[in-house]
Design a protein around this motif. Structure first.
Motif, short mmCIF file in Angstrom:
data_model
loop_
_atom_site.label_atom_id
_atom_site.label_comp_id
_atom_site.label_asym_id
_atom_site.label_seq_id
_atom_site.Cartn_x
_atom_site.Cartn_y
_atom_site.Cartn_z
N CYS A 1 3.35 1.04 8.50
CA CYS A 1 3.72 0.01 7.21
C CYS A 1 3.89 -0.13 6.27
O CYS A 1 4.37 -0.67 5.42
N GLY A 2 2.00 0.06 5.77
CA GLY A 2 1.87 -0.17 5.06
C GLY A 2 1.94 0.46 3.58
O GLY A 2 2.44 0.24 3.11
N GLU A 3 1.40 1.90 3.88
CA GLU A 3 2.57 2.68 3.28
C GLU A 3 3.71 3.20 3.26
O GLU A 3 4.23 3.70 2.51
N LEU A 4 4.35 2.18 4.43
CA LEU A 4 6.23 2.50 3.93
C LEU A 4 6.81 1.74 2.56
O LEU A 4 6.98 2.16 2.51
N ALA A 5 5.30 0.58 2.86
CA ALA A 5 6.36 -0.72 1.74
C ALA A 5 5.73 -0.23 0.33
O ALA A 5 6.26 -0.12 -0.77
N ALA A 6 4.44 0.58 0.49
CA ALA A 6 4.48 0.57 -0.88
C ALA A 6 4.54 2.04 -1.56
O ALA A 6 4.66 1.63 -2.54
N ALA A 7 4.97 2.36 -0.55
CA ALA A 7 5.63 3.68 -0.71
C ALA A 7 7.08 2.96 -1.75
O ALA A 7 8.12 3.63 -3.00
N PHE A 8 7.76 2.10 -0.98
CA PHE A 8 9.67 1.84 -1.44
C PHE A 8 9.51 1.21 -2.67
O PHE A 8 9.68 1.35 -4.07
N THR A 9 7.76 0.12 -2.80
CA THR A 9 7.81 -0.16 -4.46
C THR A 9 7.26 0.49 -5.26
O THR A 9 7.81 0.26 -6.19
#
Lengths: 356, 436
Positions: free
Chosen positions: B322-330
């Motif tokens: 989840c953290g990686e997805l959020a970071a990729a989105f940002t």
């Protein structure tokens, strides 16, 4: 019509209207038979075009002919939609039979509404009709038997009860759509060719003058308003028979059911029967091309409307009619002089005045 | 993204044009299929329709859609392996313009014109319900998410004994959010008097419903709910509600409020001297922008959390946490993560999982059977129908948390999990604090 020694005659039909009628009959035959050779998507799109065309004709009747610029026709559309749900779900009426009933319900509501909004004129009338539509929306949001503010769906069983099988169900809805669109054109056309049409045109051009000529302005306008509400109510029932779901926000949506319709009429040409037909084509072509561009679609739509109003307030059809002198739906009487025996005898003068 | 490549039929193209286009398409497909241009049979394409409010007031929900579709297609290379061979994947996104009428219209376009094999939608009842209704009557398999299940199911006239045939949904329900809110409030010293703000719309009527909504469970837990009645969305005056809450001495405020309405309410509360110890509101506090709009007054407001970068799940497609997805989105958008990022990703995980297990994507019954037997672990949590409250609903984990000012961070506020009793797998990031 009246012809003789005077050397002139009054004509209504034009060459365009005679060829146009032929072409329309052919087109109609193609459309009616479409379920047997066309695709489901085409049928669906044509139903949508049909109900927008009907709404545009009815709004044009109000604004273009009776001078009643209503921004609140969504009131009757939503009413018609809710009437469909009430009749079909709570009274067990066949959904197609509920469509004319929805029209009657809307017409009944139009009577008291008319007595309120007709106290206002011009811009105040426009705002007043919008306010009334908002009042209807807020009222329907309180009716929990119709889903209140959350809205409700038409149960699958009710929809499937329209006809046996998907093919016949969709065909029945499709033909209903065609009938409503044609009905609205015929209604406006016949109304305008009748003596009420003359009264309406007179009111549009000058209310004071028409009153002095013996036209009962109030009565004529009220009748037009009620007739338009009846038609709009029927369209509303059809719309939500295809949408399957209604909520106050959807039923009384000013953008969908009035702003888009005004766009269609203005682009096509207000005060003509051909105008809304052209307008609806332009509207759907633009939507097909641009709807995937999100907000830009709405910006382009607005820009086109503003440009048209500034540059060509008579609309696309107005431009064509001016340029080529075409009239497919002749509602005017035209004076044709017979050049061979031309000798100007004024006659009783009445025919001439009716020329407009 | 909305690549509508099939031309024949509607546009009235000539036979020659169609043949040419077909030849070009075949050549393109052959070129793509890595080195076996002449042998491979023309790959079948599975079309997934997705309706989402890209414009209009609900647009913040759809903020991550473009990112999600692009990253999912990239991760799978535009293809999915299925029971019937390798399939090209086409995801057709249509904008509902936040309007239920338009949602119904584009759903039927996707069904009739694009002939999608699976219809998906998300983001509030105004989107999921019209789309699901069109799918149900047209007998097209449909999966939706991101709308509490009661407004989805009962809002469509669902009968728990029968359910729906073609339409399935995964999210949490009112019972979950009630439990989460109570857990949050139980961590504070209060007089247990709660003011409720419920608008007259799909969510508000469900939340405020005396039988199925908040009133009963709150009473059961010893709380007193002050409900001033349904108000109309986009009100500009909440004085009546505020004075009623003040008179009753409410120390907690709850409800399901549109973001602009909450801004109005919260500003007017401050002006009128109403300062509750907790404000736990659904919908309004989902997005960082709406909290930032409150300035400093957003600190410690609380909300339900259905997805966060600290949730312990991974994507079945990309393997991202989840953290990686959020970071990729940002990284891709420059925007702070929001909860729909995870669910917007998960719906394509579910969709592709359904496609991969279907015996025949062209047979709706087969797709339906595949939906029913779904058991996939997504970035939003495990999804499987069968153990839900009704047959068409699968439930997802829900926790609660608070917005905290982050003066040092890249963004003004961060959403921190402060109650995880309902889903202990989700780690808590802090303790519940009273406002001001």
């Amino acid at each position: 019509m009246s012809e003789g020694a005077a050397g002139y005659r009054v004509e209504r039909s034009t060459r365009a209207s005679r060829y146009g009628a032929l072409a329309a009959l052919l087109g109609l035959a193609v459309l009616v038979s479409l379920p047997f050779w066309g695709g489901r998507a085409d049928m669906r799109t044509i139903v949508e075009i049909a109900y927008y065309l009907a709404l545009a004709q009815l709004w044009n009747l109000l604004a273009g002919y009776a001078g009643l610029v209503s921004v609140g026709q969504q009131a009757f559309l939503g009413l018609g939609g809710y009437a469909l749900f009430a009749f079909a779900i709570h009274a067990g009426v066949h959904p197609l039979a509920a469509i004319p009933l929805a029209g009657i319900a809307a017409a009944l509501f139009a009577v008291p509404t008319a007595f309120i909004v007709f106290r206002l004129r011009g811009a105040y009338f426009a705002i007043g009709t919008w306010v009334v539509a908002e009042v209807y929306m807020l009222s329907f949001a309180q009716v929990s038997a119709l889903g209140g503010g959350s809205g409700m769906s038409l149960p699958a069983a009710v929809v499937k009860g329209i006809a046996h099988g998907r093919m016949w169900r969709e065909t029945a809805i499709y033909w209903t759509g065609l009938a409503i669109a044609l009905g609205s054109i015929a209604l406006v056309y016949l109304l305008l060719r009748s003596r009420h049409g003359l009264a309406l045109t007179a009111i549009r051009d000058s209310e004071a003058a028409s009153g002095s000529l013996g036209v009962d302005n109030f009565r004529t306008k009220i009748w037009v308003y009620i007739v338009a509400a009846f038609g709009t109510g029927m369209v509303g029932a059809l719309v939500f028979l295809t949408k399957l779901r209604i909520s106050p926000e959807a039923g009384f949506n000013v953008v969908d059911w009035t702003a888009n319709v005004i766009f269609i009429v203005v682009i096509g040409g207000i005060g003509t029967i051909e105008g809304p037909i052209i307008g609806v084509i332009v509207f759907f072509v633009l939507r097909e091309l641009l709807a995937d561009f999100g907000s830009w679609y709405l910006i382009v739509l607005g820009a086109i409307a503003v440009l048209m109003m500034l540059r060509a307030p008579q609309g696309v059809w107005g431009l064509i009619a001016e340029r080529f002198d075409l009239r497919f739906f002749p509602v005017q009487r035209r004076l044709v002089f017979d050049p061979a025996s031309f000798s100007f005898v004024p006659g009783d003068g009445r025919e001439g005045k009716r020329g407009q | 993204m909305t690549s509508k490549s099939r031309t024949p039929g509607r546009t009235g193209s000539t036979r020659r044009a169609v043949l040419k286009a077909g030849a070009a398409g075949a050549a393109g497909a052959a070129a793509l299929s890595a080195g076996f241009p002449s042998i491979v049979r023309a790959a079948d394409t599975v079309r997934i329709g997705y309706v989402s409010p890209k414009t209009g007031p609900l647009a913040p929900f759809a903020e991550a859609d473009e990112f999600n579709v692009a990253s999912v297609l990239e991760a799978i290379g535009g293809k999915v392996e299925s029971a019937s061979g390798s399939l090209d994947v086409e995801i057709i996104v249509k904008d509902s313009q936040s309007n239920p009428n338009r949602a119904a219209e584009v759903a039927s376009e996707l069904i009739l014109s694009d002939e999608v094999h699976l219809l998906c939608a998300g983001n509030t009842p105004e989107t999921t319900n019209p789309v699901a209704d069109q799918a149900e009557i047209n007998e097209v398999p449909c999966v939706t998410t991101l709308c509490p299940w009661q407004p989805y199911f009962f809002g469509r006239g669902g009968n728990p004994a029968e359910g729906f045939q073609w339409t399935y949904h995964y999210f949490w329900g009112l019972e979950d959010i009630i439990a989460v809110f109570l857990n949050l409030w139980n961590k504070l010293e209060t007089n247990k008097v709660v003011g409720g703000l419920y608008p007259n719309d799909g969510d508000g009527n469900a939340w405020g419903d005396p039988e199925l909504g908040f009133p009963k469970p709150l009473a059961g837990a010893g709380y007193t709910l002050i409900d001033p009645g349904r108000y109309q969305n986009l009100s500009d005056d909440f004085s009546a509600q505020i004075s009623e809450f003040k008179d009753a001495g409410a120390e907690i405020v709850t409800g399901v409020v549109l973001p602009p309405d909450f801004t109005t309410f919260w500003t007017q509360s401050a002006q009128q001297g109403f300062r509750p110890k907790a404000a736990t509101v659904g919908k309004a506090l989902l997005f960082p922008v709406s909290v930032e709009a409150l300035g400093d007054a957003g600190h410690n407001l609380s909300s339900e959390i259905w997805w966060s970068p600290s949730h312990p799940f991974t994507s079945s497609l990309t393997g991202q946490t989840c953290g990686e997805l959020a970071a990729a989105f940002t990284a891709a958008t420059g925007k702070q993560w929001s909860q729909p990022v995870g669910y917007g990703h998960s719906i394509f995980e579910v969709a592709l999982d359904i496609v991969s297990r279907a015996d025949d994507i062209n047979d709706p019954e087969s797709m339906l059977a595949s939906i029913v037997s779904t058991n996939v672990s997504t970035i939003a949590g495990p999804v499987s129908w069968g153990s839900g409250p009704v047959k068409n609903v699968a439930k997802m984990p829900l926790v609660g948390g608070q917005w905290r000012r982050t003066p040092d961070g890249p963004f003004g506020y961060d959403l921190v999990v402060t109650s995880n009793e309902t889903a202990p797998d989700v780690p808590a990031g802090g303790d519940m604090e009273a406002i001001g």
